[in-house]
Design a protein around this motif. Sequence first.
Motif, PDB file in Angstrom:
ATOM      1  N   ASP A   1      27.362 -16.396 129.775  1.00 49.58           N
ATOM      2  CA  ASP A   1      27.509 -16.716 128.354  1.00 49.58           C
ATOM      3  C   ASP A   1      28.966 -16.812 127.899  1.00 49.58           C
ATOM      4  O   ASP A   1      29.242 -17.159 126.759  1.00 49.58           O
ATOM      5  N   ASN A   2      29.909 -16.471 128.774  1.00 45.44           N
ATOM      6  CA  ASN A   2      31.324 -16.671 128.422  1.00 45.44           C
ATOM      7  C   ASN A   2      32.076 -17.152 129.654  1.00 45.44           C
ATOM      8  O   ASN A   2      31.591 -17.035 130.771  1.00 45.44           O
ATOM      9  N   ASP A   3      33.239 -17.695 129.450  1.00 50.19           N
ATOM     10  CA  ASP A   3      33.990 -18.250 130.579  1.00 50.19           C
ATOM     11  C   ASP A   3      35.242 -17.427 130.899  1.00 50.19           C
ATOM     12  O   ASP A   3      36.211 -17.946 131.417  1.00 50.19           O
ATOM     13  N   SER A   4      35.177 -16.129 130.595  1.00 50.44           N
ATOM     14  CA  SER A   4      36.349 -15.287 130.868  1.00 50.44           C
ATOM     15  C   SER A   4      36.174 -14.413 132.108  1.00 50.44           C
ATOM     16  O   SER A   4      37.079 -13.693 132.482  1.00 50.44           O
TER      17      SER A   4
ATOM     18  N   LYS B   1      30.930 -21.534 131.303  1.00 51.77           N
ATOM     19  CA  LYS B   1      29.912 -21.155 130.329  1.00 51.77           C
ATOM     20  C   LYS B   1      28.645 -21.968 130.602  1.00 51.77           C
ATOM     21  O   LYS B   1      28.692 -23.176 130.788  1.00 51.77           O
TER      22      LYS B   1
END
Length: 147
Positions: A64-67, A79
């Motif tokens: 759910d995030n690209d970090s 993501k």
Amino acid sequence: MAEYFEELGWGEYVEGEHPNHLLHMARILVDYGVVSAMETGEWPWLPPPAAKETVKNIPEVVVDNDSTSCPICLKLFQKGEKVKELPCRHGFHAECILTWLAKTNSCPFCRYELPTDNKSYEMFRKAKKRAEQRKEDLETLHNSMYR
């Protein structure tokens, strides 16, 4: 062959360095069954691969995030990308973790151990866990008696 030694952190002997003959003798005794791995308290070989059924049933989750990144290849997850998530909640690219689990049964990030198909190793793990539990129980008993 160099990759094998590098993976284990081994290197060639330097000048004046000699092999540990007692370690070799202990390994021979374990290999020929004179001393069992359970008596030594350590598994004498590298851990076996994860169980095929367990690997097949590793769930996929959507990032759910690209970090965050894959701990094996260190590439960032995109993501919405699907990743394999181990029971310890660490996520990996499918090709990375499947290759890893074909060699060993633990999470490369936290060393959480998955089941294996190796009956001897599973017996060793259970015996080691029982020994640790007995030690904790004795410590609890001792502390309850002498506090």
